[in-house]
Design an enzyme around this catalytic site. Structure first.
Site, PDB file in Angstrom:
ATOM      1  N   ASP A 357      14.774  42.598 -50.200  1.00  0.00           N
ATOM      2  CA  ASP A 357      13.816  41.881 -51.033  1.00  0.00           C
ATOM      3  C   ASP A 357      14.587  40.944 -51.965  1.00  0.00           C
ATOM      4  OD1 ASP A 357      10.775  42.022 -51.940  1.00  0.00           O
ATOM      5  OD2 ASP A 357      12.025  41.796 -53.743  1.00  0.00           O
ATOM      6  N   GLU A 401       8.827  37.502 -49.915  1.00  0.00           N
ATOM      7  CA  GLU A 401      10.294  37.467 -49.952  1.00  0.00           C
ATOM      8  C   GLU A 401      10.883  38.742 -49.370  1.00  0.00           C
ATOM      9  OE1 GLU A 401       8.831  38.928 -54.003  1.00  0.00           O
ATOM     10  OE2 GLU A 401       8.195  37.575 -52.424  1.00  0.00           O
TER      11      GLU A 401
END
Length: 502
Positions: A357, A401
């Site tokens: 992430d 993301e």
């Protein structure tokens, strides 16, 4: 639905079948053409044979009638007019009769069917006269074509011997048959431009040919291969080449009655097959056009199927690909994750997951705009892929993301090494236009490893990795946390190992 290759194959096989069926049909048509020609030839021979034999028989009966009447004692004592009427009354029905004469033993004409008194002629030098004089039992004799002394035209001489009461030679009675009889008879028969009708004596001499061939009437063909076959077989048919003009013909032949004559009908092979060839040409052109159309349509259809298949494959790929980064998406991950789990359960090898992430990604969007944020995500995808040690290790963007690295046949230690390479690769990421330098973008990684078996679910591995990612963020980001393989619950702090802290 059949594949493009199948349709193309069918498009080729179908024309081959059409060609085969057409070939069989054309062969049948050709056999029909030959059967028709053979039947026509046989019919022509039978018609000609009956006509010629009947005319010769009429003349022969007239000759025999003359001989029989000459034996009657009162005939020679009758007047010349009555004697002529008595002797030649049967000759009137013969077609194309020339002259009919009675010759004495020296060959002088003594009785004439066509004139009173008899026209003076001596035929003692003729071969037929000599033959009767030398052969008492000769019977009916048919000569080769001769030029008549009285009429100056070509004709056949049909003759019989006259015996005196004591059996010695007493002369000859003969009748002539004009060759125009045969020419008129033959010219009414349709045999084509290259066909021919021939009448031969059995010794090989030609009596008549239609159409006429100059200088061959009376010529001997005894040594010609075709005539030898006529004589040897008596009747029948065959295909042979005519020596005089080189044309290949279909010959049908037979003897004429009981007479020493051979009759042949010859049809040109080209003309026999002419109608069939015209039909074959038309049928072949139609079949070729249909075959061409079939193949062309099959190729077009196959091409369209290939295009459709390619389009479907492209759509399928697009449905499993993230448009921004070019990585496989969540749908593809879920499909491959299940497959990798089943393979690992079957082989007994470890399977690892790394959930990645981007740290504080919202700041990039807020500060630089979504365009720069997209550049950051694309750069992350590129560096994540570069950190993968093997082609079978897969990278996915599963949303926003968030990224996942699927590592088949990889234990926990190897997964940690991959995570370390990810941190090093991401540290190289820089976005020049936005003045984002190398090291500015960082990621947090949560890892988990399992030895899959039938009692476990793949979701357990994902849940462990997700919990580890949460722990890495809670510990300050830019680091990796991995769940211990034997940890029953990923949440306690002791269940994590920390690597890659920057």
């Amino acid at each position: 639905m059949r594949s493009a290759q199948t349709w193309i194959a069918l498009g080729i096989l179908a024309p081959l079948g059409m060609l085969l069926v057409s070939a069989i049909m054309l062969l049948d048509l050709r056999r029909d053409a030959w059967s028709k020609a053979e039947q026509t030839s046989r019919n022509l021979l039978q018609v000609l044979d009956r006509d010629i034999a009947r005319n010769i028989e009429i003349i022969d009966l007239s000759l025999q009638g003359v001989i029989d009447n000459l034996k009657a004692p009162d005939v020679m004592a009758a007047t010349r007019e009555l004697r002529q009427r008595i002797l030649f009354d049967r000759a009137a029905t013969a077609r194309d009769m020339g002259v009919m004469l009675v010759l004495d033993e020296n060959g002088h004409s003594i009785i004439d069917a066509g004139a009173l008194p008899a026209r003076k002629v001596n035929n003692s030098e003729r071969a037929y006269f000599k033959a009767h004089r030398q052969q008492p039992g000769l019977g009916l004799h048919i000569s080769e074509p001769l030029v008549s002394h009285l009429m100056g035209t070509l004709m056949l001489v049909l003759s019989r011997r006259i015996d005196k009461p004591d059996g010695s030679f007493g002369g000859v009675v003969f009748g002539t048959l004009k060759l125009t009889y045969f020419s008129r008879l033959f010219e009414d028969i349709g045999i084509g431009r290259q066909g021919a009708i021939n009448l031969y004596l059995r010794d090989g001499r030609r009596i008549m040919r239609y159409p006429a061939s100059g200088g061959t009437i009376g010529a001997s063909f005894a040594h010609a291969p075709n005539f030898k076959r006529f004589l040897a077989e008596g009747r029948g048919s065959f295909v042979g080449r005519t020596a005089s003009d080189g044309i290949e013909r279909h010959y049908t032949f037979m003897g004429v009655g009981e007479f020493p004559l051979l009759l042949t009908v010859a049809l040109s092979i080209d003309e026999v097959e002419a109608e069939w060839r015209e039909k074959a040409l038309v049928i072949s052109l139609i079949v070729l056009v249909l075959c061409g159309l079939t193949i062309g349509l099959s190729l077009l259809f196959g091409r369209e199927l290939r295009r459709r298949t390619a389009a479907q494959a492209e759509l399928a790929l697009l449905s499993q690909t993230d448009a921004l980064t070019g990585l496989s998406n969540r749908r593809r991950f879920e499909e491959l994750f299940v497959r990798a789990w089943e393979d690992a359960a079957r082989t007994g090898k470890p399977l690892s997951l790394l959930l990645v992430d981007a740290d504080h990604f919202k700041r990039y969007n807020d500060r630089y705009g979504h365009a720069v944020g997209d550049e950051v995500l694309a750069g992350l995808a590129e560096h994540l892929a570069a950190s993968m040690p093997r082609s079978k290790d897969l990278v996915f963007r599963v949303g926003g993301e968030e990224f996942i690295l699927l590592l088949p046949n990889t234990n926990a230690a190897s997964a940690l090494r991959v995570a370390g390479r990810v941190h090093l690769e991401v540290a190289k990421l820089a976005i020049g236009p936005a003045d984002i330098g190398a090291g500015s973008v960082t990621v947090s990684i949560g890892g988990a490893t399992a030895m899959p078996d039938a009692a476990q679910a793949s979701t357990d591995l994902y849940r462990r990795a997700d919990a580890a990612l949460y722990e890495a963020k809670a510990r300050g980001r830019n680091q990796t946390c991995c769940v211990a393989e034997d940890a029953p619950d990923p949440h306690p702090q002791a269940a994590y190992r920390l690597v890659g802290v920057s």
